[in-house]
Design a protein around this motif. Structure first.
Motif, PDB file in Angstrom:
ATOM      1  N   LEU A 235       1.913   6.674   3.294  1.00  0.00           N
ATOM      2  CA  LEU A 235       2.441   6.115   4.367  1.00  0.00           C
ATOM      3  C   LEU A 235       1.462   5.061   4.701  1.00  0.00           C
ATOM      4  O   LEU A 235       1.623   3.912   5.300  1.00  0.00           O
ATOM      5  CB  LEU A 235       2.818   7.199   5.619  1.00  0.00           C
ATOM      6  CG  LEU A 235       3.180   6.006   6.706  1.00  0.00           C
ATOM      7  CD1 LEU A 235       4.411   5.398   6.634  1.00  0.00           C
ATOM      8  CD2 LEU A 235       3.354   7.324   7.829  1.00  0.00           C
ATOM      9  N   PHE A 236      -0.022   5.626   4.863  1.00  0.00           N
ATOM     10  CA  PHE A 236      -1.159   4.748   5.059  1.00  0.00           C
ATOM     11  C   PHE A 236      -1.876   4.022   4.286  1.00  0.00           C
ATOM     12  O   PHE A 236      -2.003   4.687   3.200  1.00  0.00           O
ATOM     13  CB  PHE A 236      -2.043   5.504   5.997  1.00  0.00           C
ATOM     14  CG  PHE A 236      -1.523   6.347   7.148  1.00  0.00           C
ATOM     15  CD1 PHE A 236      -0.617   5.613   8.141  1.00  0.00           C
ATOM     16  CD2 PHE A 236      -1.604   7.538   7.418  1.00  0.00           C
ATOM     17  CE1 PHE A 236      -0.119   6.347   9.227  1.00  0.00           C
ATOM     18  CE2 PHE A 236      -1.125   8.317   8.577  1.00  0.00           C
ATOM     19  CZ  PHE A 236      -0.179   7.706   9.214  1.00  0.00           C
TER      20      PHE A 236
ATOM     21  N   ALA B 158       1.643  -2.313  11.943  1.00  0.00           N
ATOM     22  CA  ALA B 158       1.180  -1.359  12.697  1.00  0.00           C
ATOM     23  C   ALA B 158      -0.236  -0.548  12.353  1.00  0.00           C
ATOM     24  O   ALA B 158      -0.216  -0.312  11.416  1.00  0.00           O
ATOM     25  CB  ALA B 158       2.446  -0.027  12.846  1.00  0.00           C
TER      26      ALA B 158
ATOM     27  N   ILE C  84      -3.293   1.073   8.104  1.00  0.00           N
ATOM     28  CA  ILE C  84      -2.458   0.350   8.077  1.00  0.00           C
ATOM     29  C   ILE C  84      -1.114   1.137   7.804  1.00  0.00           C
ATOM     30  O   ILE C  84      -0.981   1.679   6.881  1.00  0.00           O
ATOM     31  CB  ILE C  84      -2.492  -0.949   7.344  1.00  0.00           C
ATOM     32  CG1 ILE C  84      -3.544  -1.736   7.259  1.00  0.00           C
ATOM     33  CG2 ILE C  84      -1.132  -2.083   7.542  1.00  0.00           C
ATOM     34  CD1 ILE C  84      -4.431  -2.024   8.760  1.00  0.00           C
ATOM     35  N   VAL C  85      -0.003   1.159   8.815  1.00  0.00           N
ATOM     36  CA  VAL C  85       1.172   1.545   8.171  1.00  0.00           C
ATOM     37  C   VAL C  85       1.932   0.683   7.201  1.00  0.00           C
ATOM     38  O   VAL C  85       2.216  -0.496   7.882  1.00  0.00           O
ATOM     39  CB  VAL C  85       2.193   2.049   9.524  1.00  0.00           C
ATOM     40  CG1 VAL C  85       3.405   2.544   8.975  1.00  0.00           C
ATOM     41  CG2 VAL C  85       1.340   2.650  10.388  1.00  0.00           C
ATOM     42  N   ARG C  86       2.228   1.159   6.039  1.00  0.00           N
ATOM     43  CA  ARG C  86       2.591   0.382   4.884  1.00  0.00           C
ATOM     44  C   ARG C  86       3.700  -0.744   5.238  1.00  0.00           C
ATOM     45  O   ARG C  86       4.371  -0.019   5.714  1.00  0.00           O
ATOM     46  CB  ARG C  86       2.997   1.047   3.635  1.00  0.00           C
ATOM     47  CG  ARG C  86       4.005   2.083   3.950  1.00  0.00           C
ATOM     48  CD  ARG C  86       4.644   3.062   2.837  1.00  0.00           C
ATOM     49  NE  ARG C  86       5.523   3.860   3.191  1.00  0.00           N
ATOM     50  CZ  ARG C  86       5.709   5.212   2.773  1.00  0.00           C
ATOM     51  NH1 ARG C  86       4.748   5.471   1.628  1.00  0.00           N
ATOM     52  NH2 ARG C  86       6.356   6.043   3.255  1.00  0.00           N
TER      53      ARG C  86
END
Lengths: 491, 491
Positions: A68-69, A90, A120-122
């Motif tokens: 996710l990150f 985000a 970074i949230v993808r």
């Protein structure tokens, strides 16, 4: 159910929002710009997922899952991609909360738990995936690499709308790597065809296949292909994109492979995705002032059976309904029997209309004695009295007819809302009257495209793949043009 | 494939890590503590998902999707839950990056894009879901509410291991609301049974069903039920949990409903989940020094067919293989034909052993002339010469046998690694020799439990549901005890 929906003709936007909520598809959440996808909406999305996933697998793709990150240093490696998404990211900066010393019972970010590198949230996964592919690809034997991922992504949009534009959304993203440019282009085009087939055959949504101009291209792509649908208010909606990435990400993440001949080359990439935005397209393409109109192939409930009875008769009617219900289920048709004793038939009819169930069967004792049932189709609202004896075949055929009919209806709508114009005056007039797709010549420059957008809010949706060459002059600058572009105001 | 795996007997932990990577299940990513689930691993997870999802739907649950982010003010509403997860939360504080003025081409967090309220990346979704349920539940007619979500969650663990403990993992989380305490408890127990059935019938993993002590309870739950499996190194692994939440979340989020009698009451809640951790359990329960041993019901490839041929014979052998392949597929068996002309049979055998394919069929022209094929089963490594004519039935039966055999083997292992002890000395001795589950009396206090944990690293896995009452004395304090607890060192 208490009050009727706003009308499309009066406030299309309000109609859409209210319909999505009242039909139980989705609602806004406590988190700015994020939605809750409710069970009925999610059931439609699951059918979309299952169908697309089968299509991806049949074309040789496998699923996987990536983080996710994205560490900031990876995120910024492909500069155009990073620049394109930087403004809506985000960012996770801390990994712990602690009791707030000033407010008992409350929590605050622990200042001692700051990440060394922000995550970074993808918003899309090219960066994290290509950094992984570097370890997976050494030789031509490792190619092609054909991977898909079902995931959530986050883009911090300022103005959001249920399904159409949300800060978090669900999607699939395919990421492939190939030995040659030709193979990568072929993959890009193949997945565009898969999307178009899905849109037309399953969503009953006719789409224009085309390629984006530079202004509208995915950040980091060499070419962005897209499918564009037309909504009932005459606005276009991009329903899926397939990107030819060239060697951009391979170079940014140093993904090279040994060729058969012993050389060392960068691989060629593609990425392609569709999202829960398709749910918005589905609603806006077919539904009416009474509620959803769902294509049978994606409807969670294809047939609802409503018993009509007087006090004390329910059990008898239900007993007569059961064989029909079993017959439909055996045919692979999903059936709901609405045997609630707390609501009247009229209320039930309205509720299932709102939810877009394609076929409704009302069954009363008088009908049963006559060997018939009353069948209503959602798309045309036509009612028929059909023989009970052959009901399974009739309903099966009817579902196929409805699927066809709503596709044809949407196609006719698009045809009557696609206009070829020869002047800028005509262009603006069409946009303000029939709207829809407007096919016009322009000089091919970003400047002209930008000026048209500023003056009319219309963008170039695509250069359609099946649009023939045609000599003409730009409607704005009078410069030469060799092909018409598809313009429209769009979601 | 180049070197053999570490041996379980020499370094169980290294064996596990290497196996997960070499078999193509997962690998570490560029993001601390987050893994990449590779296609072969993801294919197993997809089979788990599909099976569990069907079981959830058959028990009346619907899927939905709730936001990834939880605003801090919602997160802290249920105090125990917040306290339990606060120390491992990823926190989003900003929503934009910008060009770093000091480092051209690099990005930094935009200090002007700070969120007014921090967002927690969900470590579990009770808070966001119960804040939503407040809007969904007004009357007894809205109950029970039976919802499940497939999602990713993030818990900032300091020490991570592929599948077993990762910062991000995939899971499902059921969240239900009920009118009465009895119904909620029944739901909690029903889902525990669903998990146990899945573990035993699909994963071939025998599990102990039980309830956690207060020390090990989910933060915010009244009772946590669990299933506990035993790994080959004698350590226990919690494979699923089902929580009875009482009215804790209903009270924290003010979720009340009007009863049939017209009163107003808080609803009763449950939540339950299993995660990609199951993948770790699957690997550790059955696999051996040659590689994975997968239960046929979850194996992405159930049968691999390897042609044995001399140069120039491949096509002929392949032609003879095709009818067998088609016959197996028609029986619903997933088959891979390894027709790579670049690798030798021995290499292929080792590779499919590493990947845990339950049945391997080697087919050469000489066998074919004799009307036989050579079949090897992965679990026992037994080789058989079987008649080609009846091969589909034989393989079908063999797959069922393998599923049974690995379950029975794991069950025998658990039986020989479950010890009843009467003293603390004996307790410690067992932990250091056979390990496994140790059934012992303790006085029921958190203090004693804590002291045992500190001194032996063993925790109470559960108070087993089927453990009979038995008068005894605490092995540590000598105080009275009415039932034995299941102790073990655990993952």
């Amino acid at each position: 159910m208490s009050k009727s929906l706003p009308k499309r003709s009066e406030d299309y936007s309000l109609w859409y929002n209210e319909l999505v909520k009242r039909a139980g598809l989705a609602e806004n959440s406590a988190v700015r710009g994020c939605m809750v996808i409710k069970p009925y909406g999610y059931a439609i999305w699951e059918k979309m997922q299952r169908t697309l996933d089968d299509m991806f697998k049949r074309t040789g793709h496998e699923n996987a899952y990536f983080p996710l990150f994205v560490p900031k240093s990876l995120f910024e490696a492909e500069e155009k991609n990073a620049e394109g998404f930087a403004k809506e990211c985000a960012v996770v900066t801390h990994y712990r909360l602690q009791t707030d010393p000033d407010r008992p019972g409350k929590l605050r970010v622990d200042p001692n738990a700051k990440l060394e590198e922000e995550l970074i949230v993808r918003p899309t996964s090219e960066a994290i995936i290509w950094s992984t592919y570097k370890g997976w690809i050494q030789s031509y034997r490792d190619l092609p690499l054909l991977i898909n991922q079902w995931a959530n992504v986050v883009r911090w949009e300022m103005r959001t709308r249920l399904f159409l534009r949300t800060a978090e959304f669900l999607w699939q993203e395919g990421h492939t790597a190939h030995a040659t440019e030709g193979e990568a282009v072929a993959e890009t085009r193949q997945m565009l065809d898969v999307y178009a087939q899905f849109a037309e055959e399953w969503m009953a949504l006719p789409v224009v296949k085309g390629v984006k101009t530079e202004n509208e291209r995915f950040a980091g792509a060499v070419d962005t292909y897209c499918i564009e649908g037309l909504m009932q208010d005459g606005k276009a909606l991009q329903a899926g994109t397939s990107h030819f990435l060239g060697q951009n990400f391979a170079k940014a993440f140093d993904v090279q492979f040994q060729t058969k001949e012993g050389g060392l080359e960068h691989v060629w990439g593609t990425s392609w995705g569709v999202s829960t935005r398709l749910m918005g397209a589905l609603v806006m393409a077919h539904s009416d002032d009474e509620g959803l109109v769902l294509p049978p192939k994606l409807a969670p409930i294809q047939v609802v059976i409503v018993p009509i009875y007087k006090t004390g008769q329910l059990e008898e009617v239900m007993e007569r309904i059961r064989p029909m219900q079993m017959g439909l289920i055996a045919r692979g048709i999903s059936v709901k029997v609405d045997d609630r004793d707390t609501e009247r038939p009229g209320f039930k009819f309205a509720e299932w209309e709102l939810k877009g169930v394609p076929v409704r069967i009302a069954v009363g004792l008088r009908d049963l004695e006559a060997g018939t049932v009353e069948v209503a189709r959602r798309d045309t609202k036509e009612k028929m009295t059909l023989p009970l004896a052959d009901i399974v075949n009739s309903v099966d055929q009817l579902l196929a007819d409805i699927q066809q009919n709503i596709y044809q209806r949407a196609l006719r709508f698009r045809e009557t809302h696609t206009t070829r114009v020869e002047s800028y005056e005509e262009f603006k007039q069409v946009l303000d009257t029939t709207a829809g797709f407007v096919l016009a010549h322009y000089d091919g420059t970003s400047e002209t495209e930008e000026r048209i957008k500023e003056e009319t809010k219309a963008t170039i949706r695509c250069l359609a793949l099946n649009e023939p060459d045609e000599d003409g002059v730009c409607m704005l600058t009078g410069k030469p043009s060799v092909r018409r572009a598809y313009f429209a105001r769009a979601y």
